[in-house]
Design a protein around this motif. Structure first.
Motif: not given
Length: 129
Positions: A23-41
Motif C-alpha cells: 500500500i502506497i500512502p496518498g500524496e507521495l512520489n514513488v521512485f523505483l530502481y531496478a537491477s537485473f542480474d541475469g542473461a535472460w530478458e
C-alpha cells in the motif's frame, strides 16, 4: 494460480508469488530502481489498484530500469509482477512469470526459472518522497 497479462499484453499464468504488492500512502512520489542480474530478458509490469500502468521496467533497451510514479490523491495498492524469457531478447519466445519475494521493507526480488533460487534476477528498490 491466476491469469494476468505478460509484458506484451498476452494472457499468462502466474505462480503464487509472482505478484508482489504494498500500500502506497496518498500524496507521495514513488521512485523505483531496478537491477537485473541475469542473461535472460527480464521485465516488471506494474498495477495501481489492479489497473495496469502503461510504463514497465526491464533489462533491455525498450524498457528503462528506473520509473517514477507521480503522487495520487489517496492511498493505493501497487502491485509488481516479474517476468522473464528463457533467452536474451527474442520476440519468438513467450514470457514466463518469475517467482518473487520481498527482501526487507523496500526491496522486491524475483527469481527466473533457472532453478538457482537466488532471487537476484530482478530486484526493485522502492523509495517514496
Amino acid at each position: 494460480m491466476s491469469t494476468h497479462f505478460d509484458p506484451e499484453g498476452n494472457a499468462s499464468i502466474l505462480v503464487d508469488t509472482s505478484a508482489l504488492s504494498l500500500i502506497i500512502p496518498g500524496e507521495l512520489n514513488v521512485f523505483l530502481y531496478a537491477s537485473f542480474d541475469g542473461a535472460w530478458e527480464q521485465a516488471v509490469v506494474l498495477y495501481r489498484n489492479g489497473e495496469r500502468i502503461e510504463s514497465q521496467m526491464g533489462s533491455f533497451i525498450l524498457r528503462p530500469n528506473t520509473l517514477v510514479i507521480p503522487p495520487q490523491a489517496s492511498q493505493y495498492e501497487l502491485t509488481m509482477v516479474g517476468w522473464h524469457k528463457r533467452s536474451n531478447a527474442n520476440a519468438n519466445l513467450p514470457w514466463v512469470a518469475s517467482r518473487g519475494r520481498r527482501i526487507g521493507p523496500v526491496v522486491f526480488a524475483w527469481d527466473d526459472s533457472a532453478e538457482d533460487d537466488d532471487y537476484r534476477d530482478i530486484r526493485v528498490k522502492l523509495v517514496t518522497g
